[in-house]
Design a protein around this motif. Structure first.
Motif, short mmCIF file in Angstrom:
data_model
loop_
_atom_site.label_atom_id
_atom_site.label_comp_id
_atom_site.label_asym_id
_atom_site.label_seq_id
_atom_site.Cartn_x
_atom_site.Cartn_y
_atom_site.Cartn_z
N ARG A 137 20.90 4.39 36.98
CA ARG A 137 22.35 3.63 36.94
C ARG A 137 23.39 4.64 36.74
O ARG A 137 24.44 4.45 37.29
N HIS A 138 23.25 5.70 35.72
CA HIS A 138 24.43 6.34 35.52
C HIS A 138 24.46 7.73 36.39
O HIS A 138 25.16 8.80 35.74
N ILE A 139 23.49 7.92 37.47
CA ILE A 139 23.68 9.14 38.18
C ILE A 139 25.15 9.16 38.81
O ILE A 139 25.37 7.97 39.57
N ASP A 140 25.63 10.20 38.88
CA ASP A 140 26.79 10.31 39.82
C ASP A 140 26.38 11.20 41.10
O ASP A 140 26.06 12.31 41.01
N LEU A 141 26.54 10.49 42.27
CA LEU A 141 26.06 11.18 43.31
C LEU A 141 26.85 12.25 44.00
O LEU A 141 26.25 13.21 44.50
N GLU A 142 27.98 12.58 43.16
CA GLU A 142 29.03 13.61 43.68
C GLU A 142 28.30 14.83 43.01
O GLU A 142 28.59 15.91 43.66
N GLU A 143 27.57 14.70 41.89
CA GLU A 143 26.82 15.95 41.33
C GLU A 143 25.61 16.42 42.00
O GLU A 143 25.28 17.57 41.98
N LEU A 166 24.90 15.53 45.52
CA LEU A 166 25.28 15.88 46.92
C LEU A 166 26.40 16.60 47.28
O LEU A 166 27.49 16.59 46.30
N PRO A 167 26.65 17.84 48.22
CA PRO A 167 27.88 18.27 48.32
C PRO A 167 28.94 17.22 48.72
O PRO A 167 28.79 16.15 49.17
N SER A 168 30.16 17.76 48.33
CA SER A 168 31.27 16.90 48.73
C SER A 168 31.58 16.57 50.35
O SER A 168 32.16 15.64 50.47
N ASP A 169 30.89 17.21 51.29
CA ASP A 169 30.97 17.10 52.52
C ASP A 169 30.50 15.84 52.86
O ASP A 169 30.77 15.04 54.04
N PHE A 170 29.62 15.16 52.08
CA PHE A 170 29.01 13.82 52.34
C PHE A 170 29.86 12.77 52.19
O PHE A 170 29.70 11.53 52.43
N PHE A 171 31.09 12.98 51.37
CA PHE A 171 31.81 11.71 50.83
C PHE A 171 33.06 11.69 51.51
O PHE A 171 33.74 12.74 51.78
#
Length: 69
Positions: free
Chosen positions: A56-62, A64-69
């Motif tokens: 639940r507390h995983i930050d996806l930005e950490e 995956l590269p920022s290109d996906f967001f």
């Protein structure tokens, strides 16, 4: 021929399911059982377990590269 029979069966199943879910009393029954299952002790223990809390507390930005967001 088999494809046509399978398609007919699929359409019938969809209509029966839609009819079942369209009735208000059945929806309240489904909601009641959903709440009963979610409030049960084993489910609450699982949801409050350490691995689930980490997920639940995983930050996806950490991850995956920022290109996906």
């Amino acid at each position: 021929m088999r494809v046509i029979i399978r398609a007919i069966i699929a359409v019938v199943v969809i209509f029966v399911t839609a009819h079942f879910l369209n009735q208000q009393k059945n929806l309240s029954t489904i909601d009641y059982y959903k709440n009963k299952v979610m409030d049960s002790k084993p489910v609450q223990e699982l949801l409050n377990s350490e691995p689930v809390q980490k997920i639940r507390h995983i930050d996806l930005e950490e991850l995956l590269p920022s290109d996906f967001f």
